[in-house]
Design a protein around this motif. Structure first.
Motif, PDB file in Angstrom:
ATOM      1  N   THR A  49      75.237  23.118  60.759  1.00  0.00           N
ATOM      2  CA  THR A  49      74.605  24.536  61.000  1.00  0.00           C
ATOM      3  C   THR A  49      75.743  25.214  61.343  1.00  0.00           C
ATOM      4  OG1 THR A  49      74.307  23.769  63.134  1.00  0.00           O
ATOM      5  CG2 THR A  49      72.405  23.259  61.506  1.00  0.00           C
ATOM      6  N   HIS A  50      76.679  24.638  62.059  1.00  0.00           N
ATOM      7  CA  HIS A  50      77.816  25.509  62.683  1.00  0.00           C
ATOM      8  C   HIS A  50      79.340  24.859  62.001  1.00  0.00           C
ATOM      9  CE1 HIS A  50      74.691  26.639  65.152  1.00  0.00           C
ATOM     10  NE2 HIS A  50      75.127  27.419  65.725  1.00  0.00           N
ATOM     11  N   ARG A  59      78.293  30.334  62.962  1.00  0.00           N
ATOM     12  CA  ARG A  59      77.152  29.700  62.094  1.00  0.00           C
ATOM     13  C   ARG A  59      77.747  29.478  60.802  1.00  0.00           C
ATOM     14  NH1 ARG A  59      72.364  29.250  64.293  1.00  0.00           N
ATOM     15  NH2 ARG A  59      71.363  29.399  62.123  1.00  0.00           N
ATOM     16  N   ALA A  77      72.937  21.652  67.502  1.00  0.00           N
ATOM     17  CA  ALA A  77      73.767  22.009  66.292  1.00  0.00           C
ATOM     18  C   ALA A  77      74.397  20.778  65.548  1.00  0.00           C
ATOM     19  CB  ALA A  77      74.811  22.922  66.665  1.00  0.00           C
TER      20      ALA A  77
END
Lengths: 736, 303
Positions: B201-202, B216, B32
């Protein structure tokens, strides 16, 4: 193993980090600086060496150069470098950067500390290497005496250097901890510098502490020779190691946990670990710092060795009061060893090596003392080891200048006895406190009996000053009696007026006799007052000893035979013990033999051409004799006056003889050849016999004999005094 | 999937009463780019310091790579590159020497240094003293130092702080490339939402020591996918009556303004077109209550 690898990795990384900081260059420069300065000094001032004995030239050069180094610059270097290497990381988050690397904190903390230690080693090695180089350079400019050893003293240098390194560990650990804890560059330097200066300023006032890191370092030059007992390290160096380990533990734990609370109090285990470290450290330090004393020995032993150029056959143990021989010990080679039987009161005994050399040793029953002596024609040097190691070293520490003596000389406070007494009392207290602080380099202190004796003698010294003050007041204010204030009575309580053990000390005898003299207001000579006072004491050994001493003095000072006889007639009856009576009679005869009108004993000598000469050759004229030696400074100051008279009276019926009593004839020759030809230069043939027969105790000694070879005076005034010439003129029949 | 970083109800306080972190449970999955978002003073730096062990943890709530952090110190740092607060650099050394220092500490071959300088665009400045570097160059060098050991996890605390827009973009692209090409998990903190939105992404949002959101990036977007539309137009009441059946819950705010909700933002242009076609006089159209608004309101309450 992982820890070692981590440490080496961190150490190499530290060396990348310190690039361009010049830390090691600075260390090397500080090390080389003082040997270089000393060399320049030596060339400019043309240094002379006055060591009478063989010495290692390079060791001495390095140790001399190290004086400013150990006292100031080396500690300062450690302070600066500790702060410098920690500042690299205090600025710009270096500590955090290190915290996020895959290396243990132990490795990181000690790698940085190692940089400090490496700097210290570089400084020490540079000092030694610089000393070797500049020492060698200096030999090209100045004259190095023949007895200086010029080979490299590897072992001594290794020992001295390693002592210096170990001694600096404590200081380095302390300063490193301060520098890690305190992010401010200025503050960590200021704290270290403050501690350094505090130590420097405290030292001259007698505040020297064996637990103070800066004093532990400066001891390396204070005690150049190191242990008296032959150990590689001395106790303060072990103190340095112990304290360094404790500080490194504390500093590391703080560094690891960032706060004191988290480091030591967060869990019971941490608190326990701290407790254990502190307790073990305290026990270790206590054991090291606790003063030691020589153990009692099952027997009384006097032993030793003498490294001298000439053969010595016997060692004489001489009673300090009576000057009589207690034991005669044969020398075997250059060593002697004797078990002494019977009771020996602890005292400063004289130990004589034949009649050549003499030293004083404090010991008594159940002590084992070992005297190590070195002697040559110029000087002798004795060190005492064994159960009285500290006592004999402390005994040689003389009280120097004191302000009370100055007040007295300047006639200050004569109108204010109370103030004078208070000042005197304060100074006495201070001296007494300082005398208790004495420790040898190995942490030995004198035994209780010696300390007690020292304290009494200190009190005697101060009371004598008081006596001097009272005497001056009697002269200035004859109508005002001086009653001792309570401050003086306080000191008086420490000294008895009938302490037999102190009688071997001249200052005590003077003090006791002074009391009789002060009490007696009859207008008669002072020695007579003293003698009269002594006879008033209750009979016993104390009176015998004191009377013997005072009587011997009076016999010496008496100017004619009748006076001596009168003294003997009047006072010998007061001796309780016949030993003292016999000794007094011996002294009487000694002085009578050289008394006025007695025939001077025959002696032979060699003149500068090597001819045999004798006193008998000189009959028909007066003979003035100057007994001297090349090593005797006062003799050399007097001889020009003697020579001036020889020139002035060279046409009169008088011989002037300079009789050399050097042990080394060649030294006499060199000096004698440079002297005036108007004086006959003789070298005594049998010094032993001459000394004994002429009652020769000290030189310079001047004598005058008449035309028939009889004594006019066995002890003339110094030729620098007018009296000398007046006597000569009178005997020559010249007008005043 | 294994979480590279996981905290379980992490709390931390400097004093007895002042709690800086309160029950923060983070879950950063492998691979991530995790944006740790919050206003200044929310507890981001404290979290970062705890994760790097710079501040010793008070409990045992942190797990890295599936193991408790405490049990892996300091060995775990061979897998972590970090940049905490201002860049930790040795200003008296050159850029190359700074990297050499890290290479030595981490047992990395110094041969990797030129490539690393190339990567952060300092290939021509490696021999210069770092004190001559600009702020952006220092920041890039610090990132190079964090990346030197090819870490599996990169912890970056406000890495673009103080950089110009160009610099910010360069760093962003660098991080995204590392994540894409090397699979490096990146934990990056910031107080700037756009920054996080653009590359993460997160995301985890922290405020006053409490974790307000974690998930997310698209989940967050979905949460704010519906659009509240405020339209200023002539004769609101009439249009409200006409639009009410299409947008249930429509409200008349006052005579010339109505508010209603669209299911997605994508529906906005169609809605506008149909209104205009229907003859509405639109003066203003505004979207309300998006991610930005929500985040701004967090910062506002903080003031």
């Amino acid at each position: 193993m992982a820890m070692v690898n981590d440490f080496l990795t961190a150490l190499r990384a530290e060396h990348i980090k310190k690039r361009g900081t010049g830390i090691y260059m600075l260390s090397a420069a500080i090390g080389v600086l003082f040997p270089a300065v000393l060399c320049v000094f030596g060339i400019v001032r043309n240094t002379q060496f006055n060591e009478p004995f063989a010495f290692s030239y390079y060791l001495k050069y390095i140790q001399d150069a190290a004086l400013p180094f150990t006292n100031f610059f080396f500690p300062l270097l450690i302070i600066v470098i500790s702060s410098r290497v920690t500042q690299l990381d205090h600025r710009n988050g270096g500590w955090q950067l290190m915290d996020t690397q895959p290396l243990g904190k132990f490795a990181l903390y000690f790698a940085k500390f190692s940089v400090v230690l490496i700097s210290a080693v570089i400084a020490i090695l540079s000092l030694v290497a610089g000393g070797m180089f500049f020492g060698w350079l200096l030999t090209n400019f100045i004259e190095v005496p023949g007895h200086a050893q010029l080979h490299v003293p590897w072992k001594e240098l290794l020992q001295w250097g390693s002592r210096l390194f170990v001694a600096c560990l404590y200081l380095a650990a302390l300063q490193y901890m301060i520098a890690v804890l305190i992010p401010s560059f200025i503050w960590s330097i200021l704290i270290g510098f403050g501690l350094l200066l505090t130590g420097l300023f405290a030292k001259p006032y007698g505040y020297v502490f064996d637990w103070y890191p800066f004093h532990i370092v400066s001891r390396i030059t204070d005690f150049k020779a190191g242990s008296d007992l032959g150990y590689w390290f001395v106790y303060t160096e072990y103190v340095s190691v112990a304290a360094a380990l404790i500080l490194l533990y504390l500093g590391f734990q703080w560094y690891k946990h960032k706060t004191w609370r988290r480091a030591f109090l967060a869990t019971p285990a941490k608190a326990l670990a701290l407790g254990v470290v502190l307790a073990l450290g305290a026990v270790w330090l206590f054991a090291l710092l606790r003063p030691k004393q020589g153990d009692e020995h099952p027997r009384t032993v006097l032993a030793g060795e003498l490294d001298a150029g000439l053969p010595v056959s016997h060692v004489y143990l001489i009673n300090p009061t009576l000057q009589d021989t207690l034991a005669i010990i044969p020398m075997q080679g250059n060593r002697f060893h004797q078990v002494l039987e019977g009771e020996l009161v602890a005292d400063h005994y004289q130990v004589a090596f034949d009649r050549f050399y003499q030293t004083s040793v404090y010991f008594g029953t159940r002590d084992s003392v070992y005297i190590a002596g070195v002697a040559n024609a110029d000087a002798s040097k004795f060190a005492v080891r064994g159960t009285r190691l500290a006592d004999n070293q402390a005994g040689s520490v003389k009280a120097s200048w004191n302000r009370i003596r100055y007040y007295l000389e300047q006639n200050m406070f004569l109108d204010d006895p109370l103030h004078f007494a208070r000042e005197l009392h304060a100074d006495w207290k201070k001296t007494q406190r300082e005398s208790r602080l004495f420790k040898t380099v190995d942490n030995y202190t004198p035994k209780a009996d010696f300390n007690k004796r020292s304290e009494k003698l200190i009190a005697v010294n101060y009371l004598s000053l008081w006596t001097g003050f009272v005497r001056k007041r009697m002269a200035v204010f004859p109508d005002q009696p001086t009653v001792p204030p309570s401050a003086i009575e306080d000191i008086q309580r420490h000294v008895s007026l009938a302490d037999e053990a102190l009688l071997s000390d001249e200052s005590y005898r003077e003090y006791v006799t002074d009391q009789f003299i002060l009490a007696d207001t009859v207008d008669i000579p002072l020695p007579e007052k003293a003698l009269a006072g002594i006879t008033g004491l209750p009979s016993g050994r104390f009176r015998d000893k004191l009377l013997y001493w005072q009587l011997s003095r009076s016999l010496k000072e008496a100017t004619d035979s009748a006076e001596r006889t009168a003294l003997m007639d009047r006072f010998t009856a007061f001796f309780d013990d016949s030993v003292y009576r016999r000794r007094a009679a011996f002294v009487y005869h000694q002085w009578q033999r050289v008394g006025k009108g007695r025939p001077a004993m025959h002696f032979e000598a060699t003149d500068l051409s090597g001819n045999r000469v004798a006193l008998a050759d000189l009959h028909g004229k007066l003979v003035a004799i100057d007994v001297w030696a090349s090593w005797c400074g006062p003799c050399k100051r007097q001889s020009p006056y003697f020579e001036r008279l020889a020139l002035k009276y060279r046409d009169e019926a008088i011989y002037f003889i300079a009789l050399g009593v050097d042990r080394d004839k060649s030294k006499w020759e060199i000096d004698a050849k440079g002297k005036s030809k108007s004086v006959l230069q003789w070298y005594a043939a049998d010094m032993e016999k001459f000394g004994l027969e002429y009652n020769l105790a000290t030189i310079p000694r001047f004598m005058l004999l008449d035309r028939a070879g009889r004594f006019i005076a066995a002890e003339m005034p110094m030729p620098s005094e007018n009296a000398f010439e007046l006597i000569v003129r009178k005997e020559l029949g010249l007008p005043d | 999937m294994v979480n590279i970083i996981e905290t379980t109800a992490l709390s931390f306080g400097y004093g007895r009463h002042k709690k800086v972190l309160d029950n923060v449970s983070l879950h950063i999955p492998e691979g991530a780019i995790y944006g740790f978002l919050g206003p200044n003073g929310a507890g981001k730096s404290t979290t970062m310091r705890l994760l790097t062990g710079i501040i010793p943890e008070q409990g045992n709530a942190i797990r890295l790579f599936g193991e408790p952090l405490r049990q892996q110190m300091p060995g775990v740092f061979s897998k972590i590159g970090s940049l905490v607060e201002q860049p930790a650099l040795y200003l008296h050394l050159s850029g190359i020497d700074n990297l050499r220092y890290i290479a030595r500490l981490r047992g990395v071959s110094p041969k990797r240094i030129p490539a690393m300088l190339e990567l952060v665009g300092l290939a021509n400045d490696g021999k210069r003293k770092v004190k001559q570097y600009s702020l952006g160059m220092k920041q890039r060098l610090a990132i190079a130092m964090a990346l030197l050991d090819e870490p599996a996890l990169l912890l970056l605390d406000e890495p673009v702080n103080g950089l110009d827009p160009n610099g910010i973009q360069e760093i962003r692209q660098l991080l995204m490339r590392l994540n894409r090409e090397n699979g490096v998990t990146i934990f990056v903190s910031s107080h700037l939402l756009p920054e996080i939105e653009k590359m993460c992404t997160h995301v985890g949002i922290i405020h006053n020591g409490q974790l307000k959101f974690e998930g997310r990036m698209d989940e967050l977007s979905a949460r704010f996918a519906t659009a509240n539309i405020v339209v200023t137009l002539g004769d609101a009441v009439r249009w409200a009556e006409r639009l009410e059946p299409l947008y249930p819950g429509l409200m008349v705010l006052h005579a010339r303004q109505i508010r209603f909700m669209l299911p997605t933002k994508e529906a906005v242009p169609g809605m506008v077109r149909s209104l205009v076609d229907a003859g509405a006089d639109i003066y203003e159209l505004r979207m309300e209550g998006g991610l930005e608004d929500w985040f701004m309101s967090l910062i506002d309450t903080n003031k």
